[in-house]
Design a protein around this motif. Structure first.
Motif, PDB file in Angstrom:
ATOM      1  N   GLU A 156       0.789  -1.202   0.097  1.00 27.05           N
ATOM      2  CA  GLU A 156       0.066   0.047  -0.080  1.00 27.05           C
ATOM      3  C   GLU A 156       0.576   1.216  -0.101  1.00 27.05           C
ATOM      4  O   GLU A 156       1.418   1.575   0.894  1.00 27.05           O
ATOM      5  N   GLN A 157       0.920   1.931  -0.961  1.00 27.45           N
ATOM      6  CA  GLN A 157       1.752   3.235  -1.368  1.00 27.45           C
ATOM      7  C   GLN A 157       0.847   4.336  -1.485  1.00 27.45           C
ATOM      8  O   GLN A 157      -0.366   4.377  -2.096  1.00 27.45           O
ATOM      9  N   ILE A 158       0.748   5.420  -0.741  1.00 30.00           N
ATOM     10  CA  ILE A 158       0.061   6.657  -0.549  1.00 30.00           C
ATOM     11  C   ILE A 158      -0.085   7.377  -1.822  1.00 30.00           C
ATOM     12  O   ILE A 158       1.345   7.558  -2.416  1.00 30.00           O
ATOM     13  N   GLU A 159      -1.350   7.715  -2.453  1.00 27.35           N
ATOM     14  CA  GLU A 159      -1.249   8.697  -3.426  1.00 27.35           C
ATOM     15  C   GLU A 159      -1.381  10.066  -3.037  1.00 27.35           C
ATOM     16  O   GLU A 159      -0.830  11.113  -3.406  1.00 27.35           O
ATOM     17  N   SER A 160      -2.424   9.979  -2.092  1.00 21.27           N
ATOM     18  CA  SER A 160      -2.841  11.381  -1.615  1.00 21.27           C
ATOM     19  C   SER A 160      -3.155  11.178  -0.205  1.00 21.27           C
ATOM     20  O   SER A 160      -3.702  10.268   0.364  1.00 21.27           O
ATOM     21  N   PHE A 161      -3.121  12.331   0.559  1.00 19.86           N
ATOM     22  CA  PHE A 161      -3.349  12.420   2.043  1.00 19.86           C
ATOM     23  C   PHE A 161      -3.837  13.815   2.638  1.00 19.86           C
ATOM     24  O   PHE A 161      -2.932  14.699   2.233  1.00 19.86           O
ATOM     25  N   ILE A 214      -7.133   9.136   2.801  1.00 14.53           N
ATOM     26  CA  ILE A 214      -6.085   8.622   2.251  1.00 14.53           C
ATOM     27  C   ILE A 214      -6.446   7.664   0.978  1.00 14.53           C
ATOM     28  O   ILE A 214      -7.471   6.988   1.227  1.00 14.53           O
ATOM     29  N   GLU A 215      -5.851   8.063   0.073  1.00 12.52           N
ATOM     30  CA  GLU A 215      -6.167   7.212  -1.082  1.00 12.52           C
ATOM     31  C   GLU A 215      -4.744   6.732  -1.720  1.00 12.52           C
ATOM     32  O   GLU A 215      -3.884   7.172  -1.657  1.00 12.52           O
ATOM     33  N   TYR A 216      -4.814   5.048  -1.716  1.00 14.21           N
ATOM     34  CA  TYR A 216      -3.784   4.549  -2.191  1.00 14.21           C
ATOM     35  C   TYR A 216      -3.657   4.454  -3.590  1.00 14.21           C
ATOM     36  O   TYR A 216      -4.863   4.391  -4.238  1.00 14.21           O
ATOM     37  N   LYS A 217      -2.637   4.077  -4.019  1.00 11.36           N
ATOM     38  CA  LYS A 217      -2.312   3.839  -5.570  1.00 11.36           C
ATOM     39  C   LYS A 217      -2.999   2.425  -5.950  1.00 11.36           C
ATOM     40  O   LYS A 217      -3.092   1.658  -5.188  1.00 11.36           O
ATOM     41  N   ARG A 231     -12.926   1.597   5.378  1.00 10.49           N
ATOM     42  CA  ARG A 231     -11.968   1.560   4.130  1.00 10.49           C
ATOM     43  C   ARG A 231     -13.289   1.047   3.049  1.00 10.49           C
ATOM     44  O   ARG A 231     -14.075   0.251   3.298  1.00 10.49           O
ATOM     45  N   GLU A 232     -12.926   1.800   1.885  1.00 11.25           N
ATOM     46  CA  GLU A 232     -13.749   1.400   0.763  1.00 11.25           C
ATOM     47  C   GLU A 232     -12.874   1.247  -0.531  1.00 11.25           C
ATOM     48  O   GLU A 232     -12.405   2.462  -0.804  1.00 11.25           O
ATOM     49  N   GLU A 233     -12.503   0.145  -0.955  1.00  9.39           N
ATOM     50  CA  GLU A 233     -11.521  -0.056  -1.971  1.00  9.39           C
ATOM     51  C   GLU A 233     -10.217   0.601  -1.746  1.00  9.39           C
ATOM     52  O   GLU A 233      -9.552   0.312  -0.532  1.00  9.39           O
ATOM     53  N   ASN A 234      -9.803   1.614  -2.633  1.00  7.18           N
ATOM     54  CA  ASN A 234      -8.485   2.053  -1.952  1.00  7.18           C
ATOM     55  C   ASN A 234      -8.464   3.429  -1.276  1.00  7.18           C
ATOM     56  O   ASN A 234      -7.405   3.965  -1.236  1.00  7.18           O
ATOM     57  N   ILE A 235      -9.537   3.478  -0.654  1.00  3.65           N
ATOM     58  CA  ILE A 235      -9.727   4.842   0.100  1.00  3.65           C
ATOM     59  C   ILE A 235      -9.961   4.619   1.589  1.00  3.65           C
ATOM     60  O   ILE A 235     -10.967   3.615   1.827  1.00  3.65           O
ATOM     61  N   ILE A 236      -9.083   5.196   2.441  1.00  6.65           N
ATOM     62  CA  ILE A 236      -9.292   5.094   3.826  1.00  6.65           C
ATOM     63  C   ILE A 236      -9.851   6.376   4.537  1.00  6.65           C
ATOM     64  O   ILE A 236      -9.069   7.448   4.034  1.00  6.65           O
ATOM     65  N   VAL A 237     -10.972   6.265   5.382  1.00  2.63           N
ATOM     66  CA  VAL A 237     -11.232   7.622   6.029  1.00  2.63           C
ATOM     67  C   VAL A 237     -11.017   7.408   7.658  1.00  2.63           C
ATOM     68  O   VAL A 237     -11.428   6.425   7.933  1.00  2.63           O
ATOM     69  N   VAL A 238     -10.255   8.092   8.081  1.00  7.57           N
ATOM     70  CA  VAL A 238      -9.936   8.075   9.653  1.00  7.57           C
ATOM     71  C   VAL A 238     -10.495   9.504  10.364  1.00  7.57           C
ATOM     72  O   VAL A 238     -10.773  10.628   9.923  1.00  7.57           O
ATOM     73  N   LYS A 239     -10.984   9.344  11.750  1.00  7.61           N
ATOM     74  CA  LYS A 239     -11.127  10.264  12.621  1.00  7.61           C
ATOM     75  C   LYS A 239     -10.593  10.056  13.920  1.00  7.61           C
ATOM     76  O   LYS A 239     -10.857   8.899  14.339  1.00  7.61           O
TER      77      LYS A 239
END
Length: 240
Positions: free
Chosen positions: A190-195, A237-240, A215-223
């Motif tokens: 898992e390599q980050i594309e955007s944060f 966070i969006e992963y490549k 998590r939904e596919e390549n996107i993680i939302v955190v709080k």
């Protein structure tokens, strides 16, 4: 007064995670150092602002990794402020290699608060420029507020400690990224594309946070939720 500030840095071993990926906190530290040094040169550093009863507070920051830098690589970090809009002060960043190739681009949003009343203030003559601002923006689209989500089960717990505080006496903006990465524990592939992080509530020394993510596919939302049930920060966070 230079509207655009730049400096050459070298990536350190501690800027990388165990997989050799640059840490989000390291990127934010480069942004912070560049912005801080530029602010000092402009007469808008911490001490100068405090004399006017002002404090800088970051409300949102985002970066996108276009080409991942390597350990010990030399980089050039550039930063510049955009023209203020009422109470919103934007600052842009770009990290390049020594050949001028863009590795990482970023943008941030700030407010100025009264250091005593802790309220937003509008300062129309804050910057010393009288002949316009740099106009280049790193993200054409406006940075959007990160959505909330319903939580399930128990989160990841952290307690804000002394070493995470800055001279505003709250947790420094770069430290939230470590909370986040510890909570989600990414895998090697898992390599980050955007944060992006949205900062909503100050986190003081000794404060306890419970960190949730979905998590939904390549996107993680955190709080991160404080003991009063308020969202202290959100992250996407969006992963490549």
């Amino acid at each position: 007064m230079k509207k655009l500030w730049q400096k050459e840095y070298s990536l350190r071993g501690c800027d990388m995670d165990k997989f050799g990926h640059i840490k989000p906190s390291a990127i934010l530290e480069f942004f912070q150092d560049a912005a801080g040094q530029h602010a000092e040169e402009l007469g808008l550093g911490f001490e100068a602002m405090l004399k006017r009863n002002y404090l800088w507070v970051m409300t949102r920051v985002k970066f996108q990794i276009l080409s991942a830098p390597k350990q010990f690589q030399k980089i050039v970090v550039k930063t510049w402020p955009l023209e203020p809009n009422r109470i919103n002060y934007k600052r842009e960043y770009v990290i390049e290699d020594l050949n001028g190739n863009v590795l990482i681009r970023g943008g941030s949003e700030w407010v100025v608060i009264d250091s005593v009343k802790r309220r937003f203030v509008t300062v129309t003559d804050l910057y010393p420029f009288n002949d316009g601002f740099e106009k280049e923006v790193m993200f054409k689209e406006k940075l959007q507020k990160i959505r909330d989500f319903e939580t399930k089960g128990e989160g990841y717990f952290v307690c804000a400690g002394f070493s995470e505080l800055d001279n505003n006496n709250h947790v420094n903006n770069t430290k939230y990224a470590n909370y986040i990465m510890n909570a989600i524990a990414p895998k090697q592939r898992e390599q980050i594309e955007s944060f992006q992080i949205d900062y909503r509530k100050e986190v003081m020394e000794g404060a306890k946070l419970e960190i949730f993510h979905t998590r939904e596919e390549n996107i993680i939302v955190v709080k991160g939720v404080n003991e009063s049930g308020e969202i202290a920060f959100s992250c996407k966070i969006e992963y490549k």
